[in-house]
Every structure is written in structure tokens, then in C-alpha cells.
Design a protein around this motif. Structure first.
Motif, short mmCIF file in Angstrom:
data_model
loop_
_atom_site.label_atom_id
_atom_site.label_comp_id
_atom_site.label_asym_id
_atom_site.label_seq_id
_atom_site.Cartn_x
_atom_site.Cartn_y
_atom_site.Cartn_z
N THR A 8 0.84 -1.19 0.00
CA THR A 8 0.00 0.00 0.00
C THR A 8 0.88 1.24 0.00
OG1 THR A 8 -0.09 0.18 2.40
CG2 THR A 8 -1.77 -1.19 1.35
N LEU A 9 0.27 2.37 -0.20
CA LEU A 9 0.97 3.65 -0.19
C LEU A 9 0.46 4.49 0.98
CD1 LEU A 9 3.01 5.47 -1.65
CD2 LEU A 9 1.11 6.34 -3.03
N GLY A 10 1.38 4.89 1.87
CA GLY A 10 1.04 5.80 2.97
C GLY A 10 0.03 5.24 3.95
N HIS A 45 4.41 1.62 1.68
CA HIS A 45 5.41 2.44 1.01
C HIS A 45 5.17 3.90 1.38
CE1 HIS A 45 6.72 -0.97 -1.47
NE2 HIS A 45 5.44 -1.34 -1.36
N ASP A 46 6.26 4.66 1.57
CA ASP A 46 6.12 6.04 2.06
C ASP A 46 5.97 7.07 0.94
OD1 ASP A 46 8.67 6.38 1.01
OD2 ASP A 46 9.65 6.45 2.97
N GLY A 47 6.12 6.67 -0.30
CA GLY A 47 5.97 7.59 -1.42
C GLY A 47 7.23 8.35 -1.75
N THR A 48 8.27 8.22 -0.92
CA THR A 48 9.53 8.91 -1.16
C THR A 48 10.64 7.91 -1.44
OG1 THR A 48 8.84 10.70 0.29
CG2 THR A 48 11.19 10.56 -0.21
N SER A 50 10.18 4.62 -1.27
CA SER A 50 9.52 3.52 -2.00
C SER A 50 8.10 3.97 -2.32
CB SER A 50 9.52 2.25 -1.16
OG SER A 50 8.76 2.43 0.01
N THR A 51 7.59 3.49 -3.44
CA THR A 51 6.27 3.94 -3.86
C THR A 51 5.59 2.87 -4.70
OG1 THR A 51 5.05 5.83 -4.74
CG2 THR A 51 7.01 5.12 -5.99
N ARG A 53 3.25 2.40 -8.39
CA ARG A 53 2.81 3.00 -9.65
C ARG A 53 1.51 2.31 -10.06
NH1 ARG A 53 5.88 7.39 -9.89
NH2 ARG A 53 8.09 6.93 -10.01
N ASP A 63 -6.14 5.12 -7.96
CA ASP A 63 -5.48 6.30 -7.41
C ASP A 63 -4.53 5.86 -6.31
OD1 ASP A 63 -7.07 5.92 -5.05
OD2 ASP A 63 -8.64 7.22 -5.85
N ASP A 64 -4.04 6.79 -5.51
CA ASP A 64 -3.05 6.45 -4.49
C ASP A 64 -3.61 5.58 -3.36
OD1 ASP A 64 -1.00 7.62 -5.87
OD2 ASP A 64 -0.94 9.44 -4.64
#
Length: 130
Positions: A8-10, A45-48, A50-51, A53, A63-64
Motif C-alpha cells: 500500500t501507499l502511505g 510504502h512512504d511515497g519517497t 519507496s512507492t 505505480r 489512485d493512491d
């Protein structure tokens, strides 16, 4: 077995664990996986550093909030069982963690009994030949 990886992201730790619970419940419901048969890798994943797509493949807007779920399991499930699993994962992820079903991306990787070792350097699903 199976081995589940959720990316996941964030996402905070509590939500990540909730997603793990949702996927495990779906596996129990759709495939009859026992409650104690739980092997998961949960990654936020922190988006910085690791992220993730994502695109809008097949006209499905992601979306995110996207959640990638990869399940490795032994071969042998029918198409209908797999479809039921996908539905149950989407339902559980929405109910428990608020993930929009359009953002639930699931992939299954199948293998055979000799492809698993749960410890001691042994293939527990293979009958010994002595």
C-alpha cells in the motif's frame, strides 16, 4: 500456505494489519484456508524512498489508495473459486479498511507441493521417499 504480500501507499500499521485480516478472511471464506495458515508480508510504502505505480488499465481508475495483493498458493483452484476469492477480498478490504473495490488489485501465483518449505529445510507437502 498461501503466502500473501500486500503493498500500500502511505498506510499506517493498524490499517495494514486490518488489510491482512481482510485478505485472510477472504481466503478462509473462498478457499477454505484454515485460520492458523497465515503467512503475510505487509508493506506500506512512504511515497519517497519507496512507492507504487498504477494506471487505469481496462478503464478501471486507480489512485493512491490502490492496494496490490499478491497471493502465492498451490495449484488446483477452479476459475470460479478464484473469482469468488477476488470478490471476497474486495468486499473485505472495503468493509474493514475502507478500500474502494476499484483500488483492489489481486494477482495469484500458483505452484506445486515441492515448491514449499515451512521450516527445518523440509518439504512438508511432499511424502518422504525412504
Amino acid at each position: 500456505m498461501p503466502l500473501v504480500r500486500i503493498d500500500t501507499l502511505g498506510t499506517d500499521t493498524a490499517r495494514l494489519h486490518t488489510l491482512g485480516d481482510a485478505v485472510h478472511q477472504a481466503l478462509m471464506d473462498a478457499l477454505g484456508i484454515p485460520p492458523e495458515d497465515r503467512f503475510q508480508i505487509l508493506t506500506a510504502h512512504d511515497g519517497t524512498t519507496s512507492t507504487l505505480r498504477h494506471g487505469d488499465h481496462l478503464g478501471i481508475p486507480h489512485d493512491d489508495g490502490v492496494v496490490f495483493i499478491a497471493v502465492t498458493l498451490r495449484t488446483g483452484r477452479t476459475t470460479e473459486q478464484k473469482q469468488h476469492l477476488y470478490r471476497r477480498i474486495a468486499e473485505e478490504a472495503e468493509a474493514r479498511a475502507g478500500v474502494e473495490p476499484r483500488n483492489v488489485v489481486v494477482t495469484l501465483y500458483e505452484n506445486t507441493s515441492p515448491d514449499w518449505s515451512f521450516g527445518h529445510g523440509e518439504t512438508q507437502y511432499v511424502t518422504p521417499t525412504t
